[in-house]
Design a protein around this motif. Structure first.
Motif, PDB file in Angstrom:
ATOM      1  N   UNK A   1       0.880  -1.161   0.000  1.00  0.00           N
ATOM      2  CA  UNK A   1       0.000   0.000   0.000  1.00  0.00           C
ATOM      3  C   UNK A   1       0.922   1.216   0.000  1.00  0.00           C
ATOM      4  N   UNK A   2       0.810   2.055  -1.020  1.00  0.00           N
ATOM      5  CA  UNK A   2       1.770   3.140  -1.189  1.00  0.00           C
ATOM      6  C   UNK A   2       1.073   4.441  -1.578  1.00  0.00           C
ATOM      7  N   UNK A   3       1.850   5.451  -1.892  1.00  0.00           N
ATOM      8  CA  UNK A   3       1.326   6.773  -2.250  1.00  0.00           C
ATOM      9  C   UNK A   3       1.206   6.926  -3.767  1.00  0.00           C
ATOM     10  N   UNK A   4       0.506   7.974  -4.184  1.00  0.00           N
ATOM     11  CA  UNK A   4       0.426   8.287  -5.611  1.00  0.00           C
ATOM     12  C   UNK A   4       1.809   8.563  -6.192  1.00  0.00           C
TER      13      UNK A   4
ATOM     14  N   UNK B   1       7.716   0.982 -15.449  1.00  0.00           N
ATOM     15  CA  UNK B   1       7.335  -0.325 -15.998  1.00  0.00           C
ATOM     16  C   UNK B   1       6.291  -0.286 -17.106  1.00  0.00           C
ATOM     17  N   UNK B   2       5.512   0.810 -17.161  1.00  0.00           N
ATOM     18  CA  UNK B   2       4.455   0.860 -18.189  1.00  0.00           C
ATOM     19  C   UNK B   2       4.584   2.084 -19.096  1.00  0.00           C
ATOM     20  N   UNK B   3       5.618   2.885 -18.863  1.00  0.00           N
ATOM     21  CA  UNK B   3       5.867   4.105 -19.627  1.00  0.00           C
ATOM     22  C   UNK B   3       4.663   5.046 -19.621  1.00  0.00           C
ATOM     23  N   UNK B   4       3.966   5.066 -18.476  1.00  0.00           N
ATOM     24  CA  UNK B   4       2.826   5.969 -18.288  1.00  0.00           C
ATOM     25  C   UNK B   4       3.143   6.861 -17.102  1.00  0.00           C
ATOM     26  N   UNK B   5       3.363   8.146 -17.364  1.00  0.00           N
ATOM     27  CA  UNK B   5       3.809   9.074 -16.335  1.00  0.00           C
ATOM     28  C   UNK B   5       2.621   9.687 -15.598  1.00  0.00           C
ATOM     29  N   UNK B   6       1.921   8.811 -14.857  1.00  0.00           N
ATOM     30  CA  UNK B   6       0.797   9.267 -14.038  1.00  0.00           C
ATOM     31  C   UNK B   6       0.535   8.221 -12.955  1.00  0.00           C
ATOM     32  N   UNK B   7      -0.109   8.687 -11.917  1.00  0.00           N
ATOM     33  CA  UNK B   7      -0.501   7.759 -10.850  1.00  0.00           C
ATOM     34  C   UNK B   7      -1.617   6.863 -11.374  1.00  0.00           C
TER      35      UNK B   7
END
Length: 165
Positions: A41-44, A54-60
């Protein structure tokens, strides 16, 4: 070992016990009680870094899954073919508490329910389910999500004892 749980965000601490309990109930409900699941369980901020790397998507995002089954097999596993094996690592599920809390508020559900839904969703991805593959696969995955959620909810309800007359 079962479930290895890590809470990497102070916001998540109030939900840690329930989420850890749900994870243990989930691997039992899925028929994989001897396998290992890692849950964080982590932060945005942290999940955004993972999503970018890992997914090359620069967003939470709300949940990420890293399958160790897929890593060993080299291809997405067949969910039906996965068997319970002592100590077999299934993989890692990472949930953003920030996004989960926002979604719980938006959907009008308790945070514990939203966290449970994200846990199940991420877990099914570990096993090879993928709602993005096709509409038929999405239906299969979401049906299995509902089935597992019902099983976990039933396991969480306290057992009523019958009073003798």
């Amino acid at each position: 070992m079962g479930v290895e749980f890590r809470c990497a965000s102070a916001k998540g601490r109030p939900y840690s016990r329930a989420l850890s309990r749900d994870a243990a109930a989930l691997i039992r409900a899925a028929g994989l009680p001897d396998c290992e699941l890692s849950l964080t369980l982590t932060s945005d901020t942290s999940i955004r870094e993972l999503n970018r790397e890992y997914r090359q998507k620069d967003r939470a995002t709300d949940v990420l899954s890293f399958s160790q089954i897929e890593e060993r097999a080299g291809a997405p596993p067949d969910p039906v073919a996965i068997r319970n094996q002592q100590g077999m690592p299934l993989g890692d599920v990472v949930i953003s508490i920030d996004t989960a809390l926002m979604q719980a508020h938006k959907y009008g559900v308790p945070p514990t329910q939203r966290l449970r839904t994200l846990l199940i969703h991420g877990f099914l991805h570990l096993l090879g389910y993928d709602h993005e593959r096709s509409p038929a696969e999405a239906r299969k995955m979401f049906a299995r999500e509902r089935e597992l959620a019902s099983m976990i909810e039933a396991a969480a309800k306290p057992k009523r004892s019958r009073k003798s007359r």
